[in-house]
Motif scaffolding. Structure first.
Motif, short mmCIF file in Angstrom:
data_model
loop_
_atom_site.label_atom_id
_atom_site.label_comp_id
_atom_site.label_asym_id
_atom_site.label_seq_id
_atom_site.Cartn_x
_atom_site.Cartn_y
_atom_site.Cartn_z
N ILE A 129 1.02 -1.05 0.12
CA ILE A 129 0.08 0.11 0.04
C ILE A 129 0.79 1.48 0.14
CG2 ILE A 129 -1.65 1.17 1.32
CD1 ILE A 129 -2.70 -1.42 2.53
N LEU A 130 0.61 1.96 -0.94
CA LEU A 130 1.31 3.33 -0.86
C LEU A 130 0.75 4.65 -0.64
CD1 LEU A 130 2.95 2.80 -4.66
CD2 LEU A 130 3.85 2.19 -2.37
N ASP A 131 1.08 4.99 0.59
CA ASP A 131 0.29 6.13 1.28
C ASP A 131 1.05 7.31 1.26
OD1 ASP A 131 -0.85 7.54 2.84
OD2 ASP A 131 -1.09 6.11 4.74
N THR A 132 0.24 8.41 0.36
CA THR A 132 0.79 9.56 0.06
C THR A 132 0.52 10.47 1.20
OG1 THR A 132 -1.17 10.22 -1.27
CG2 THR A 132 0.67 9.39 -2.31
N GLY A 133 -0.23 10.23 2.31
CA GLY A 133 -0.27 10.83 3.48
C GLY A 133 -1.53 11.95 3.27
N GLN A 134 -2.08 11.96 2.42
CA GLN A 134 -3.36 12.83 2.39
C GLN A 134 -4.51 12.54 3.21
OE1 GLN A 134 -2.88 11.73 -1.86
NE2 GLN A 134 -4.51 13.32 -2.04
N ALA A 135 -4.94 13.40 4.04
CA ALA A 135 -5.91 13.04 5.27
C ALA A 135 -7.40 12.58 4.51
CB ALA A 135 -6.38 14.37 6.13
N ASP A 136 -7.70 12.84 3.30
CA ASP A 136 -9.10 12.44 2.83
C ASP A 136 -8.89 10.93 2.21
OD1 ASP A 136 -7.33 13.12 0.59
OD2 ASP A 136 -8.99 14.60 -0.22
N ILE A 137 -7.56 10.22 2.09
CA ILE A 137 -7.57 8.96 1.52
C ILE A 137 -7.47 7.91 2.72
CG2 ILE A 137 -6.92 9.68 -0.65
CD1 ILE A 137 -3.93 8.94 -0.06
N GLN A 138 -7.09 8.40 3.97
CA GLN A 138 -6.74 7.37 4.99
C GLN A 138 -7.95 6.40 5.36
OE1 GLN A 138 -3.55 7.35 6.04
NE2 GLN A 138 -3.27 8.68 4.34
N ASP A 139 -8.92 6.93 5.33
CA ASP A 139 -10.20 5.86 5.55
C ASP A 139 -10.21 4.64 4.47
OD1 ASP A 139 -10.91 7.18 7.86
OD2 ASP A 139 -12.55 8.10 7.14
N SER A 140 -9.85 4.91 3.34
CA SER A 140 -9.93 4.26 2.29
C SER A 140 -8.67 3.17 2.17
CB SER A 140 -9.71 4.91 0.71
OG SER A 140 -9.98 3.80 -0.22
N HIS B 132 2.17 -4.59 3.52
CA HIS B 132 2.92 -3.65 3.82
C HIS B 132 2.51 -2.12 3.26
CE1 HIS B 132 6.25 -6.70 4.45
NE2 HIS B 132 5.47 -7.59 3.62
N ARG B 133 2.68 -1.37 4.15
CA ARG B 133 2.24 0.02 4.00
C ARG B 133 3.30 0.89 4.11
NH1 ARG B 133 -3.29 2.27 6.28
NH2 ARG B 133 -3.35 4.55 5.73
N LEU B 134 3.45 1.57 3.10
CA LEU B 134 4.60 2.57 2.83
C LEU B 134 4.22 4.05 3.08
CD1 LEU B 134 7.71 3.29 2.45
CD2 LEU B 134 7.21 2.83 -0.09
N ARG B 135 4.43 4.65 4.13
CA ARG B 135 3.71 6.00 4.21
C ARG B 135 4.86 7.27 3.90
NH1 ARG B 135 1.41 2.67 8.33
NH2 ARG B 135 -0.84 3.08 8.84
N VAL B 136 4.58 7.97 3.24
CA VAL B 136 5.36 9.17 3.13
C VAL B 136 5.65 9.92 4.36
CG1 VAL B 136 5.62 11.58 2.29
CG2 VAL B 136 4.93 9.50 0.81
N THR B 137 4.25 9.86 5.19
CA THR B 137 4.78 10.94 6.50
C THR B 137 5.58 10.11 7.57
OG1 THR B 137 2.55 9.57 7.22
CG2 THR B 137 2.46 11.72 6.35
N ASP B 138 6.10 9.05 7.40
CA ASP B 138 6.94 8.23 8.21
C ASP B 138 8.54 8.83 7.82
OD1 ASP B 138 5.05 7.03 9.66
OD2 ASP B 138 5.55 5.15 8.29
N HIS B 139 8.55 9.59 6.58
CA HIS B 139 10.01 10.00 6.25
C HIS B 139 9.87 11.37 6.15
CE1 HIS B 139 10.58 5.57 5.71
NE2 HIS B 139 9.40 5.59 4.89
N ILE B 140 8.94 12.23 5.75
CA ILE B 140 8.85 13.50 5.48
C ILE B 140 8.02 14.40 6.45
CG2 ILE B 140 8.70 15.48 3.71
CD1 ILE B 140 9.28 13.33 1.52
#
Length: 332
Positions: free
Chosen positions: A252-263, A279-287
């Protein structure tokens, strides 16, 4: 250090390592554009990795400009008679600018009334000659068959177009954030091990993350000869969910937008509940700095390319020269 191009993966390693630098330069360039104040729709025209970049940009353009943006198949112009493009713009994305179907599409779209913009990496290409304006990817030579830095650069060049169309669109803050972000994943070894265990993959994203998922799935196919499919986090919970009854790795590629988190949360929970390796890769874990969704997608690609490269090498493959592929693919 000079990389030996005869070493498997050396070209892809060198070029993917340059991706963030390409992004910073391309995103912050000044784009000279035609007057597009009356543009009612934008159509992207591209293939392969460039089409994934175009998909990422389509979400960014729609959010920022409020006009519909969608993909138009090149065959409409390359083997068909074309469609009316009055009041529309065509964004042609092509690393080489030389694929015949994209050249025909650029010419055909212009002939049918579109304002044609090109994103290309090779100066003075046939696609550039057919376009009203060109924004350079500026990645320099890319010799590995799998495109890496040109994909990230295409996203950045599209962001430069947005900045040229809307002075309030801030590409520079995102460029600064990516410049200072980690260039490798701390869990890269574990992620590569998961790739090596699996033989079937879903790569999932939402919004600009969906385009990033398309590109990662494509790279797993062309570099590693692994079966991977990309899905939107909402679409995958329909019929495709049934494949999770077989062994399946889900990235799962997670760009960190609040409006996509529920999905994304729902997709993660559903796949985990049926025993998938998720596996979930979150941009917010790195930036820590908030970045534009397109920049977040570009970052995910930049840090995933080395993992895919190492996976290919571990499988005994040379990702620089996949057996059945070539750098410029001529299609109609």
């Amino acid at each position: 250090m000079t990389m030996n191009s005869t070493v498997p993966g050396a070209l892809m390693a060198k070029e993917s390592a340059e991706a963030i630098g390409v992004f910073v330069r391309a995103a912050t360039q000044n784009a000279t554009l035609p007057n597009m104040a009356d543009t009612k729709a934008i159509y992207t025209i591209a293939r392969g990795s460039s089409d994934a970049a175009a998909n990422i940009l389509s979400y960014e353009f729609m959010r920022e400009l409020g006009v519909p943006v969608t993909s138009l198949p090149p065959s409409v112009f390359s083997i068909g008679k074309g469609v009316s493009m009055d009041g529309a713009a065509a964004l042609v994305v092509s690393q080489s600018g030389a694929s015949e179907d994209l050249v025909r599409s650029a010419k055909g779209a212009a002939d049918r009334g579109a304002k044609v913009l090109a994103l290309t990496n090779i100066p003075n290409s046939p696609v550039e000659a057919a376009a009203e304006a060109t924004v350079a990817i500026g990645a320099g030579a890319e010799n590995a068959v799998p495109a890496t830095k040109t994909v990230v650069g295409s996203i950045a060049a599209g962001m430069a177009i947005l900045a040229g169309l809307d002075s309030k669109y801030d590409a520079k803050t995102s460029a600064d954030a990516l410049r200072n972000a980690p260039s490798t994943l701390p869990n890269a070894t574990a992620l590569r091990a998961a790739f090596l265990r699996a033989r079937h993959f879903y790569v999932i994203g939402r919004d600009t993350g969906f385009g990033a998922a398309q590109e990662v799935a494509l790279k797993l196919k062309e570099c590693c000869a692994l079966h991977a499919e990309a899905y939107s986090a909402s679409e995958v919970l329909h019929g495709p969910l049934q494949l999770a009854t077989n062994p399946l790795m889900v990235l799962i590629l997670d760009t960190g937008q609040a409006d996509i988190q529920d999905s994304l949360d729902q997709a993660e929970a559903r796949f985990t509940s049926v025993g998938c390796d998720v596996h979930r890769l979150r941009v917010t874990d790195h930036i820590e700095t908030a970045v534009k969704p397109a920049a977040a997608a570009a970052y995910l690609l930049a840090v995933m390319y080395p993992v895919i490269l190492e996976t290919a090498l571990a499988l005994g493959l040379n990702p620089d020269t996949p057996e059945t592929l070539s750098k410029v693919t001529q299609t109609t």
